[in-house]
Design an enzyme around this catalytic site. Structure first.
Site, mmCIF file in Angstrom:
data_model
loop_
_atom_site.group_PDB
_atom_site.id
_atom_site.type_symbol
_atom_site.label_atom_id
_atom_site.label_comp_id
_atom_site.label_asym_id
_atom_site.label_seq_id
_atom_site.Cartn_x
_atom_site.Cartn_y
_atom_site.Cartn_z
ATOM 1 N N PRO A 166 33.768 107.901 42.061
ATOM 2 C CA PRO A 166 35.020 108.528 42.470
ATOM 3 C C PRO A 166 35.721 107.720 43.554
ATOM 4 O O PRO A 166 35.087 107.190 44.442
ATOM 5 C CB PRO A 166 34.595 109.890 42.993
ATOM 6 C CG PRO A 166 33.133 109.903 43.033
ATOM 7 C CD PRO A 166 32.607 108.715 42.322
ATOM 8 N N LYS A 226 36.886 108.422 51.179
ATOM 9 C CA LYS A 226 36.093 108.954 50.075
ATOM 10 C C LYS A 226 35.134 110.056 50.522
ATOM 11 O O LYS A 226 34.254 110.453 49.778
ATOM 12 C CB LYS A 226 35.343 107.817 49.399
ATOM 13 C CG LYS A 226 36.307 106.851 48.709
ATOM 14 C CD LYS A 226 35.618 105.974 47.712
ATOM 15 C CE LYS A 226 35.407 104.595 48.263
ATOM 16 N NZ LYS A 226 34.739 103.719 47.295
ATOM 17 N N ARG A 268 29.406 94.907 41.945
ATOM 18 C CA ARG A 268 30.376 95.790 41.286
ATOM 19 C C ARG A 268 31.197 94.978 40.296
ATOM 20 O O ARG A 268 31.566 93.841 40.572
ATOM 21 C CB ARG A 268 31.314 96.420 42.326
ATOM 22 C CG ARG A 268 30.600 97.077 43.503
ATOM 23 C CD ARG A 268 29.753 98.258 43.076
ATOM 24 N NE ARG A 268 30.533 99.231 42.334
ATOM 25 C CZ ARG A 268 31.347 100.116 42.909
ATOM 26 N NH1 ARG A 268 31.462 100.171 44.201
ATOM 27 N NH2 ARG A 268 32.038 100.957 42.169
#
Ligand code: ZN
Length: 277
Positions: free
Chosen positions: A2, A55, A265
């Site tokens: 997210p 976040k 990533r």
């Protein structure tokens, strides 16, 4: 994972559902939270506000208690009506907050802690956050200063560093760099002030455009459709992210993908639209 926009949407949906109401039940599978609840029960407190900071998702209760959760890769908050069947296994439940009208459930959240106003103000992870791209008080100058001071690190890694700017995750990282025509491997120290300005001025409206319409009932999803192109369909909604090996929507060149950075990533880019320089 997210990103700031999904946390923002989740916080807004939780706020609409819970704020102003009394907690009628609280349960947790996390021992540190259970210990706090044993000493100073959450049940009986009023939910004052739910908000996102970067976040992080903060749920503020009356009596100076704040629940901070961070989803990392796997966590999610869901909202159910009492008695409604959950869409995830009960064994994945980490935190459950009941009000008369709603059941809010955090599944698989890896980070959850209770704080007070004082410990929150001192929390290293919260006080070192960069300007929040989704905050009304977003400080553009501070963001530009932090970006231009990020040094000899690939801009793709810098954009994920929440101490530089808060809210960008892996999807927006690739999308923003594509829209700016900036190669992900270029070091922040080699970018111009103009390019940093472009990054911020593209990232802010792009992320804000993705914060609307969470739906006031039912599930708070983190797999919701995220759009960065003007196409509405699920297949067409991103420029480069998840499109390795497919043709660039602008020039037709094959989109590249590489895993890099501290957590390996995945990064996607078009070698023509985003020249290495
Ligand atoms: Zn291209």
């Amino acid at each position: 994972m997210p990103e700031g926009d999904t946390i923002f949407r989740a916080a807004a949906a939780l706020h609409r559902a819970l704020a102003g109401d009394v907690v009628t039940g609280f349960d947790t599978a996390l021992a540190p939270l259970a210990r706090v609840h044993d000493d100073a029960p959450v049940t009986g407190r009023t939910v004052e506000a739910c908000e996102s900071v970067g976040k992080h998702l903060l749920i503020r209760f009356s009596g100076d208690l704040v629940l901070r959760t961070h989803m990392r890769m796997s966590g999610s908050w869901h909202l159910y009506r009492p008695g409604e069947r959950w869409q995830r296994r009960t064994s994945s439940m980490r935190v459950r907050i009941d009000t008369a009208a709603w059941v809010a459930v955090a599944f698989d959240v890896p980070v959850a802690e209770f704080l007070t106003a004082r410990t929150l103000a001192r929390s290293r992870v919260m006080t070192t956050l960069g300007p929040d791209l989704l905050s009304d008080g977003f400080d553009r100058e501070d963001a530009l200063a932090r970006l231009s001071g990020a040094g000899a690190r690939p801009i793709a890694d810098v954009l994920l560093d929440q101490r530089v700017v808060a809210g960008i995750g892996n999807v927006f990282k690739s999308e923003v760099l594509f829209l700016c025509g900036i190669h992900p491997d270029r070091h922040a120290s080699r970018l111009t002030a103009d390019e940093f300005g472009r990054i911020v001025d593209i990232a802010v409206p792009l992320m804000r455009a993705n914060t609307g319409a969470a739906g006031s009932s039912g599930i708070v999803t983190y797999r919701g459709l995220r759009r960065t192109t003007r196409q509405a369909s699920g297949e067409e909604n991103l420029w480069v992210y998840g499109r390795g090996g497919k043709p660039c929507r602008r020039c037709g060149t094959t989109i590249r993908m590489a895993k890099r950075g501290p957590d390996a990533r995945s990064t996607y880019w078009c070698p023509v639209c985003q020249p290495e320089l």
